[in-house]
Design a protein around this motif. Structure first.
Motif, PDB file in Angstrom:
ATOM      1  N   PRO A 223     -40.907  -1.500 -60.478  1.00  0.00           N
ATOM      2  CA  PRO A 223     -39.977  -2.583 -60.149  1.00  0.00           C
ATOM      3  C   PRO A 223     -40.324  -3.902 -60.818  1.00  0.00           C
ATOM      4  CG  PRO A 223     -40.610  -1.365 -58.172  1.00  0.00           C
ATOM      5  CD  PRO A 223     -41.508  -0.901 -59.272  1.00  0.00           C
ATOM      6  N   THR A 224     -41.615  -4.104 -61.134  1.00  0.00           N
ATOM      7  CA  THR A 224     -42.071  -5.379 -61.683  1.00  0.00           C
ATOM      8  C   THR A 224     -42.701  -5.174 -63.047  1.00  0.00           C
ATOM      9  OG1 THR A 224     -42.590  -6.083 -59.420  1.00  0.00           O
ATOM     10  CG2 THR A 224     -43.482  -7.418 -61.223  1.00  0.00           C
ATOM     11  N   ALA A 225     -42.240  -5.914 -64.036  1.00  0.00           N
ATOM     12  CA  ALA A 225     -42.920  -5.932 -65.336  1.00  0.00           C
ATOM     13  C   ALA A 225     -44.117  -6.853 -65.208  1.00  0.00           C
ATOM     14  CB  ALA A 225     -41.962  -6.437 -66.415  1.00  0.00           C
ATOM     15  N   ARG A 226     -45.302  -6.330 -65.525  1.00  0.00           N
ATOM     16  CA  ARG A 226     -46.506  -7.138 -65.351  1.00  0.00           C
ATOM     17  C   ARG A 226     -47.493  -6.909 -66.491  1.00  0.00           C
ATOM     18  NH1 ARG A 226     -48.054  -6.785 -59.986  1.00  0.00           N
ATOM     19  NH2 ARG A 226     -46.267  -5.501 -59.371  1.00  0.00           N
ATOM     20  N   ALA A 231     -54.320  -1.583 -61.488  1.00  0.00           N
ATOM     21  CA  ALA A 231     -53.807  -0.477 -60.688  1.00  0.00           C
ATOM     22  C   ALA A 231     -54.956   0.168 -59.939  1.00  0.00           C
ATOM     23  CB  ALA A 231     -53.100   0.553 -61.574  1.00  0.00           C
ATOM     24  N   ALA A 232     -54.642   0.699 -58.761  1.00  0.00           N
ATOM     25  CA  ALA A 232     -55.638   1.392 -57.952  1.00  0.00           C
ATOM     26  C   ALA A 232     -54.951   2.521 -57.196  1.00  0.00           C
ATOM     27  CB  ALA A 232     -56.306   0.426 -56.970  1.00  0.00           C
ATOM     28  N   ALA A 233     -55.710   3.563 -56.895  1.00  0.00           N
ATOM     29  CA  ALA A 233     -55.176   4.705 -56.160  1.00  0.00           C
ATOM     30  C   ALA A 233     -55.665   4.643 -54.719  1.00  0.00           C
ATOM     31  CB  ALA A 233     -55.621   6.012 -56.809  1.00  0.00           C
ATOM     32  N   VAL A 234     -54.710   4.629 -53.765  1.00  0.00           N
ATOM     33  CA  VAL A 234     -55.046   4.605 -52.346  1.00  0.00           C
ATOM     34  C   VAL A 234     -54.030   5.454 -51.592  1.00  0.00           C
ATOM     35  CG1 VAL A 234     -56.167   2.349 -52.340  1.00  0.00           C
ATOM     36  CG2 VAL A 234     -53.724   2.472 -52.013  1.00  0.00           C
ATOM     37  N   ALA A 235     -54.536   6.213 -50.617  1.00  0.00           N
ATOM     38  CA  ALA A 235     -53.656   6.986 -49.733  1.00  0.00           C
ATOM     39  C   ALA A 235     -52.618   7.792 -50.512  1.00  0.00           C
ATOM     40  CB  ALA A 235     -52.963   6.059 -48.735  1.00  0.00           C
ATOM     41  N   ARG A 236     -53.055   8.495 -51.576  1.00  0.00           N
ATOM     42  CA  ARG A 236     -52.164   9.298 -52.424  1.00  0.00           C
ATOM     43  C   ARG A 236     -51.056   8.453 -53.040  1.00  0.00           C
ATOM     44  NH1 ARG A 236     -51.435  14.726 -48.610  1.00  0.00           N
ATOM     45  NH2 ARG A 236     -53.660  15.177 -48.381  1.00  0.00           N
ATOM     46  N   THR A 237     -51.343   7.203 -53.242  1.00  0.00           N
ATOM     47  CA  THR A 237     -50.369   6.261 -53.780  1.00  0.00           C
ATOM     48  C   THR A 237     -51.009   5.478 -54.912  1.00  0.00           C
ATOM     49  OG1 THR A 237     -49.308   6.033 -51.606  1.00  0.00           O
ATOM     50  CG2 THR A 237     -48.901   4.285 -53.207  1.00  0.00           C
ATOM     51  N   VAL A 238     -50.237   5.212 -55.972  1.00  0.00           N
ATOM     52  CA  VAL A 238     -50.695   4.379 -57.076  1.00  0.00           C
ATOM     53  C   VAL A 238     -50.137   2.979 -56.854  1.00  0.00           C
ATOM     54  CG1 VAL A 238     -50.617   4.003 -59.568  1.00  0.00           C
ATOM     55  CG2 VAL A 238     -50.825   6.329 -58.659  1.00  0.00           C
ATOM     56  N   VAL A 239     -51.029   2.011 -56.711  1.00  0.00           N
ATOM     57  CA  VAL A 239     -50.628   0.641 -56.412  1.00  0.00           C
ATOM     58  C   VAL A 239     -50.815  -0.217 -57.656  1.00  0.00           C
ATOM     59  CG1 VAL A 239     -51.039  -1.381 -54.962  1.00  0.00           C
ATOM     60  CG2 VAL A 239     -51.277   0.925 -54.000  1.00  0.00           C
ATOM     61  N   ALA A 240     -49.757  -0.937 -58.053  1.00  0.00           N
ATOM     62  CA  ALA A 240     -49.810  -1.871 -59.173  1.00  0.00           C
ATOM     63  C   ALA A 240     -49.723  -3.284 -58.615  1.00  0.00           C
ATOM     64  CB  ALA A 240     -48.658  -1.612 -60.141  1.00  0.00           C
ATOM     65  N   SER A 247     -44.175 -18.235 -66.107  1.00  0.00           N
ATOM     66  CA  SER A 247     -43.844 -19.025 -64.921  1.00  0.00           C
ATOM     67  C   SER A 247     -44.932 -19.023 -63.864  1.00  0.00           C
ATOM     68  CB  SER A 247     -42.542 -18.512 -64.304  1.00  0.00           C
ATOM     69  OG  SER A 247     -42.670 -17.154 -63.923  1.00  0.00           O
ATOM     70  N   GLY A 248     -45.952 -18.168 -64.010  1.00  0.00           N
ATOM     71  CA  GLY A 248     -47.023 -18.125 -63.022  1.00  0.00           C
ATOM     72  C   GLY A 248     -47.551 -16.723 -62.811  1.00  0.00           C
ATOM     73  N   THR A 249     -48.467 -16.589 -61.859  1.00  0.00           N
ATOM     74  CA  THR A 249     -49.014 -15.281 -61.530  1.00  0.00           C
ATOM     75  C   THR A 249     -48.033 -14.506 -60.649  1.00  0.00           C
ATOM     76  OG1 THR A 249     -50.262 -16.443 -59.803  1.00  0.00           O
ATOM     77  CG2 THR A 249     -51.445 -15.836 -61.795  1.00  0.00           C
ATOM     78  N   ILE A 250     -48.221 -13.184 -60.588  1.00  0.00           N
ATOM     79  CA  ILE A 250     -47.237 -12.283 -59.975  1.00  0.00           C
ATOM     80  C   ILE A 250     -47.707 -11.870 -58.584  1.00  0.00           C
ATOM     81  CG2 ILE A 250     -46.097 -10.039 -60.184  1.00  0.00           C
ATOM     82  CD1 ILE A 250     -46.419 -10.365 -63.253  1.00  0.00           C
ATOM     83  N   ALA A 251     -46.898 -12.175 -57.578  1.00  0.00           N
ATOM     84  CA  ALA A 251     -47.249 -11.857 -56.195  1.00  0.00           C
ATOM     85  C   ALA A 251     -46.782 -10.464 -55.774  1.00  0.00           C
ATOM     86  CB  ALA A 251     -46.648 -12.892 -55.251  1.00  0.00           C
ATOM     87  N   ALA A 252     -45.758  -9.928 -56.429  1.00  0.00           N
ATOM     88  CA  ALA A 252     -45.172  -8.646 -56.024  1.00  0.00           C
ATOM     89  C   ALA A 252     -46.181  -7.511 -56.154  1.00  0.00           C
ATOM     90  CB  ALA A 252     -43.942  -8.346 -56.869  1.00  0.00           C
ATOM     91  N   ILE A 253     -46.159  -6.606 -55.181  1.00  0.00           N
ATOM     92  CA  ILE A 253     -47.027  -5.423 -55.181  1.00  0.00           C
ATOM     93  C   ILE A 253     -46.134  -4.186 -55.161  1.00  0.00           C
ATOM     94  CG2 ILE A 253     -48.975  -4.272 -54.096  1.00  0.00           C
ATOM     95  CD1 ILE A 253     -49.585  -7.142 -54.883  1.00  0.00           C
ATOM     96  N   ASP A 254     -46.310  -3.296 -56.139  1.00  0.00           N
ATOM     97  CA  ASP A 254     -45.507  -2.086 -56.257  1.00  0.00           C
ATOM     98  C   ASP A 254     -46.362  -0.856 -55.998  1.00  0.00           C
ATOM     99  OD1 ASP A 254     -43.348  -3.715 -57.107  1.00  0.00           O
ATOM    100  OD2 ASP A 254     -44.054  -3.618 -59.178  1.00  0.00           O
ATOM    101  N   ALA A 255     -45.804   0.111 -55.288  1.00  0.00           N
ATOM    102  CA  ALA A 255     -46.528   1.342 -54.960  1.00  0.00           C
ATOM    103  C   ALA A 255     -45.703   2.547 -55.385  1.00  0.00           C
ATOM    104  CB  ALA A 255     -46.830   1.399 -53.470  1.00  0.00           C
TER     105      ALA A 255
END
Length: 310
Positions: A223-226, A231-240, A247-255
């Motif tokens: 969902p987010t171009a970053r 990235a990290a793997a947690v609970a069978r999920t890949v988190v970006a 415009s600044g740093t990115i607050a959005a977290i995509d799983a």
């Protein structure tokens, strides 16, 4: 009836059964503020933060480790040389660090090291220097994906077999990119986002590499171009998470759920950063250090988010 529904929704949020909770937790700050660090999971649920740049732009040789059980930082032996934009993984209590930009000339390094028994030992160098890529561990191999080499963006990936200590080149990510997030989950290597040139060229591309088939598979775009994220793997999920844009740093977290091949959003970071380490421990993702603003900024901040199952 309406009262019961509202009360149930409040209870679910309070117990973390929805993506709205629990919120990010602020933990003990690191001993030194740095950005463009590498991160790795060590035995005992410890999060290693490797090298990086200090607030004044000096490359750092520090290796700090956060014990997630005792909630305290300790320092490991310094790297053999200061490095930033390096790549790191942990395996069986050992810390592997490859590549990065050298302090003496700012060029990518081809060196590889392993730390065990509190001593750094050299490994065979990579076939070509590499910095600003990502690394992941699958079985007995360290995979190095993306990044920058002497001629620009790296177009080939590498893996080091820890049994034979031999490097092998294989297909790179498409498009070639650096400052991307790389992790491993379910026996595959995931490459999320990155940038194709300077700040502002972020992509949302997501790919997975299957070591058995020796092939990359294109996934639904994130969902987010970053760029400058992790990235990290947690609970069978890949988190970006993390990253920067003009415009600044990115607050959005995509799983990303590999079994459903679907993305979802997690609670945004209250302190977004780029160049931070991201490490999964159980069902919790830890984000350590990094820059709170675009360019050279540095923070000692450590935060954690528990990822609910779907």
């Amino acid at each position: 009836m309406r009262y019961r529904i509202v009360a149930l929704a409040a209870l679910l949020a309070a117990t973390g059964c929805s993506d709205a909770g629990p919120a990010w937790r602020h933990l003990e700050a690191a001993p030194e503020a740095r950005t463009e660090v590498a991160g790795a999971l060590l035995s005992g649920g410890r999060v290693a933060v490797v090298g990086g740049l200090t607030a004044d732009g000096a490359p750092s040789p520090r290796v700090d480790v956060y014990d997630t059980r005792r909630r305290r930082w300790t320092r490991l032996p310094d790297l053999p040389e200061p490095l930033h934009h390096a790549m790191a993984v942990g395996r069986q209590g050992r810390l592997y660090v490859v590549g990065g930009y050298r302090a003496r000339d700012g060029e990518p390094s081809d060196r590889a090291w392993v730390l065990f028994d509190r001593r750094w030992r050299p490994l065979p160098p990579m076939p070509r220097p590499r910095a600003a890529g990502g690394a992941a561990l699958v079985r007995n191999r360290v995979y190095v994906v993306g990044g920058v080499g002497p001629g620009g963006l790296a177009r080939r990936s590498l893996h080091l077999d820890l049994r034979t200590l031999r490097w092998t080149a294989f297909d790179g990510v498409t498009p070639p990119r650096e400052h991307l997030g790389v992790t491993a989950a379910g026996g595959r290597v995931y490459a999320i986002g990155g940038r194709t040139a300077g700040l502002g060229t972020n992509v949302a591309v997501a790919e997975a590499y299957d070591p058995v088939r020796r092939a990359w598979t294109r996934l639904p775009d994130a969902p987010t171009a970053r760029g400058g994220g992790a990235a990290a793997a947690v609970a069978r999920t890949v988190v970006a998470l993390g990253g920067e844009r003009p415009s600044g740093t990115i607050a959005a977290i995509d799983a990303f759920d590999p079994s459903a091949r679907r993305w979802r959003s997690l609670p945004p970071s209250p302190r977004p950063r780029h160049g931070a380490a991201a490490v999964g421990v159980g069902r919790t993702v830890y984000q350590a250090l990094g820059g709170p603003g675009p360019g050279l900024t540095a923070s000692p901040t450590l935060m954690a988010l528990r990822v609910a199952r779907r």
